[in-house]
Design a protein around this motif. Sequence first.
Motif, PDB file in Angstrom:
ATOM      1  N   VAL A 158      29.825  32.495  41.704  1.00 28.08           N
ATOM      2  CA  VAL A 158      28.362  32.487  41.182  1.00 28.08           C
ATOM      3  C   VAL A 158      27.403  32.857  42.237  1.00 28.08           C
ATOM      4  O   VAL A 158      26.254  33.524  41.940  1.00 28.08           O
ATOM      5  CB  VAL A 158      28.236  31.033  40.939  1.00 28.08           C
ATOM      6  CG1 VAL A 158      26.757  30.336  40.749  1.00 28.08           C
ATOM      7  CG2 VAL A 158      29.033  30.435  39.900  1.00 28.08           C
ATOM      8  N   SER A 159      27.808  32.795  43.458  1.00 28.43           N
ATOM      9  CA  SER A 159      26.888  33.149  44.713  1.00 28.43           C
ATOM     10  C   SER A 159      26.736  34.584  44.362  1.00 28.43           C
ATOM     11  O   SER A 159      25.623  35.097  44.565  1.00 28.43           O
ATOM     12  CB  SER A 159      27.605  32.696  45.833  1.00 28.43           C
ATOM     13  OG  SER A 159      26.817  33.219  46.924  1.00 28.43           O
ATOM     14  N   LEU A 160      27.747  35.423  44.237  1.00 27.58           N
ATOM     15  CA  LEU A 160      27.758  36.867  44.444  1.00 27.58           C
ATOM     16  C   LEU A 160      26.866  37.353  43.004  1.00 27.58           C
ATOM     17  O   LEU A 160      26.213  38.213  43.016  1.00 27.58           O
ATOM     18  CB  LEU A 160      29.068  37.557  44.146  1.00 27.58           C
ATOM     19  CG  LEU A 160      29.743  37.539  45.610  1.00 27.58           C
ATOM     20  CD1 LEU A 160      31.501  38.046  45.438  1.00 27.58           C
ATOM     21  CD2 LEU A 160      29.248  38.379  46.798  1.00 27.58           C
ATOM     22  N   SER A 161      27.128  36.620  41.838  1.00 28.77           N
ATOM     23  CA  SER A 161      26.298  36.745  40.647  1.00 28.77           C
ATOM     24  C   SER A 161      24.925  36.692  40.618  1.00 28.77           C
ATOM     25  O   SER A 161      24.076  37.481  40.603  1.00 28.77           O
ATOM     26  CB  SER A 161      26.840  36.114  39.480  1.00 28.77           C
ATOM     27  OG  SER A 161      28.260  36.358  39.397  1.00 28.77           O
ATOM     28  N   GLN A 162      24.674  35.614  41.315  1.00 30.26           N
ATOM     29  CA  GLN A 162      23.185  35.227  41.578  1.00 30.26           C
ATOM     30  C   GLN A 162      22.651  36.316  42.397  1.00 30.26           C
ATOM     31  O   GLN A 162      21.502  36.951  42.389  1.00 30.26           O
ATOM     32  CB  GLN A 162      23.113  33.981  42.119  1.00 30.26           C
ATOM     33  CG  GLN A 162      23.228  32.784  41.372  1.00 30.26           C
ATOM     34  CD  GLN A 162      23.181  31.512  41.941  1.00 30.26           C
ATOM     35  OE1 GLN A 162      23.209  31.313  43.060  1.00 30.26           O
ATOM     36  NE2 GLN A 162      23.318  30.797  41.038  1.00 30.26           N
ATOM     37  N   ALA A 163      23.009  36.670  43.632  1.00 28.95           N
ATOM     38  CA  ALA A 163      22.927  37.673  44.660  1.00 28.95           C
ATOM     39  C   ALA A 163      22.501  39.151  43.935  1.00 28.95           C
ATOM     40  O   ALA A 163      21.455  39.851  44.221  1.00 28.95           O
ATOM     41  CB  ALA A 163      23.701  37.828  45.866  1.00 28.95           C
ATOM     42  N   MET A 164      23.480  39.582  43.020  1.00 29.84           N
ATOM     43  CA  MET A 164      23.351  40.656  42.420  1.00 29.84           C
ATOM     44  C   MET A 164      22.287  40.776  41.569  1.00 29.84           C
ATOM     45  O   MET A 164      21.552  41.769  41.527  1.00 29.84           O
ATOM     46  CB  MET A 164      24.769  40.951  41.800  1.00 29.84           C
ATOM     47  CG  MET A 164      24.707  42.475  40.858  1.00 29.84           C
ATOM     48  SD  MET A 164      26.199  42.335  39.809  1.00 29.84           S
ATOM     49  CE  MET A 164      25.467  41.015  38.535  1.00 29.84           C
ATOM     50  N   SER A 165      22.091  39.707  40.861  1.00 30.13           N
ATOM     51  CA  SER A 165      20.956  39.575  39.673  1.00 30.13           C
ATOM     52  C   SER A 165      19.751  39.524  40.429  1.00 30.13           C
ATOM     53  O   SER A 165      18.652  40.399  40.095  1.00 30.13           O
ATOM     54  CB  SER A 165      20.890  38.351  39.007  1.00 30.13           C
ATOM     55  OG  SER A 165      19.935  38.104  38.277  1.00 30.13           O
ATOM     56  N   ALA A 166      19.482  38.917  41.673  1.00 25.81           N
ATOM     57  CA  ALA A 166      18.368  38.934  42.273  1.00 25.81           C
ATOM     58  C   ALA A 166      18.041  40.453  42.922  1.00 25.81           C
ATOM     59  O   ALA A 166      16.885  40.961  42.963  1.00 25.81           O
ATOM     60  CB  ALA A 166      18.328  38.053  43.637  1.00 25.81           C
ATOM     61  N   ALA A 167      19.081  41.139  43.392  1.00 23.31           N
ATOM     62  CA  ALA A 167      18.769  42.496  43.887  1.00 23.31           C
ATOM     63  C   ALA A 167      18.519  43.530  42.768  1.00 23.31           C
ATOM     64  O   ALA A 167      17.782  44.484  42.952  1.00 23.31           O
ATOM     65  CB  ALA A 167      20.204  42.959  44.589  1.00 23.31           C
ATOM     66  N   ALA A 168      19.015  43.227  41.588  1.00 26.83           N
ATOM     67  CA  ALA A 168      18.680  44.170  40.404  1.00 26.83           C
ATOM     68  C   ALA A 168      17.427  43.865  40.077  1.00 26.83           C
ATOM     69  O   ALA A 168      16.567  44.747  39.779  1.00 26.83           O
ATOM     70  CB  ALA A 168      19.645  43.929  39.511  1.00 26.83           C
ATOM     71  N   THR A 169      16.850  42.589  40.071  1.00 24.89           N
ATOM     72  CA  THR A 169      15.309  42.251  39.861  1.00 24.89           C
ATOM     73  C   THR A 169      14.549  42.909  40.570  1.00 24.89           C
ATOM     74  O   THR A 169      13.713  43.389  40.255  1.00 24.89           O
ATOM     75  CB  THR A 169      15.353  40.823  39.640  1.00 24.89           C
ATOM     76  OG1 THR A 169      16.397  40.240  38.757  1.00 24.89           O
ATOM     77  CG2 THR A 169      13.807  40.475  39.214  1.00 24.89           C
ATOM     78  N   ALA A 170      14.767  42.950  41.914  1.00 23.31           N
ATOM     79  CA  ALA A 170      13.872  43.431  42.833  1.00 23.31           C
ATOM     80  C   ALA A 170      13.951  44.973  43.201  1.00 23.31           C
ATOM     81  O   ALA A 170      13.276  45.541  43.686  1.00 23.31           O
ATOM     82  CB  ALA A 170      14.115  42.982  44.350  1.00 23.31           C
ATOM     83  N   GLY A 171      14.774  45.481  42.186  1.00 26.45           N
ATOM     84  CA  GLY A 171      14.937  46.959  42.097  1.00 26.45           C
ATOM     85  C   GLY A 171      15.857  47.532  43.360  1.00 26.45           C
ATOM     86  O   GLY A 171      15.902  48.876  43.593  1.00 26.45           O
ATOM     87  N   HIS A 172      16.703  46.920  43.885  1.00 26.52           N
ATOM     88  CA  HIS A 172      17.569  47.128  45.062  1.00 26.52           C
ATOM     89  C   HIS A 172      18.774  47.564  44.306  1.00 26.52           C
ATOM     90  O   HIS A 172      19.624  46.717  44.503  1.00 26.52           O
ATOM     91  CB  HIS A 172      17.764  46.167  45.976  1.00 26.52           C
ATOM     92  CG  HIS A 172      16.380  45.731  46.965  1.00 26.52           C
ATOM     93  ND1 HIS A 172      16.257  44.403  47.432  1.00 26.52           N
ATOM     94  CD2 HIS A 172      15.260  46.450  46.759  1.00 26.52           C
ATOM     95  CE1 HIS A 172      15.134  44.489  47.968  1.00 26.52           C
ATOM     96  NE2 HIS A 172      14.474  45.692  47.523  1.00 26.52           N
TER      97      HIS A 172
END
Length: 222
Positions: A158-172
């Motif tokens: 769950v933690s990795l999924s949230q971090a990945m989603s946040a990175a994708a949203t930020a364009g990283h």
Amino acid sequence: GFGLYLVWPALYSTVTDSYRLGRVGRLRTDLGGVYFNAVFITGVSTAYLDTKAPWLLVAIVALHIETATQFLPMIRLDGYYILSDLIGVPDLFSRMGPVLTSMIPGRPTHPRVRELKPWVRRTITLWVLIVVPYLLYWLVGILIVVPRVLPVVWHRLVSLSQAMSAAATAGHAAEAALGVVQIILLLLPWVGSLLLLCMMAHRPVRAMLTRWVPALSHAGRS
């Protein structure tokens, strides 16, 4: 070529035609992976002698251990095929059920066991007596460990999924891609273990269904 062994990426070489060879030729083929491990160990050892890098020494020890495990005949590693070709029995696991059935007091020797040479029969019986407890040990171990480890894995997922989603949203894109790789690496052992358990349970379950379903149907009709 390159493919997946259960779920893990692996290089492979098709050696199906090796069954046309004699016993020595098949054994030479079985030892091919060990040979390349030895070549790789030699290269790493040479690099260590030249650089004295401590991590290379650790890698050499790890490679020796990994090579030694290839000789274990409990699952379909090199040792399994070496034993199979040494005694001339192509599929050892297909003999496990007949051997266990023949060991039940009062039961006649199964035809698939009786057809074997005496020394081959003794070898396979010894193999079964080693493999069955080994597989049961790992099965029980997995059943004990899973309830404790699975919540931790789920929390990390769950933690990795949230971090990945946040990175994708930020364009990283790089961080998002790294998150995907981490999730895959986290899931691979679990998917592989599940597939392995399914493979182990397939034959016993099929045998029980083959035996019990007709009996239950007959009892229902009567």
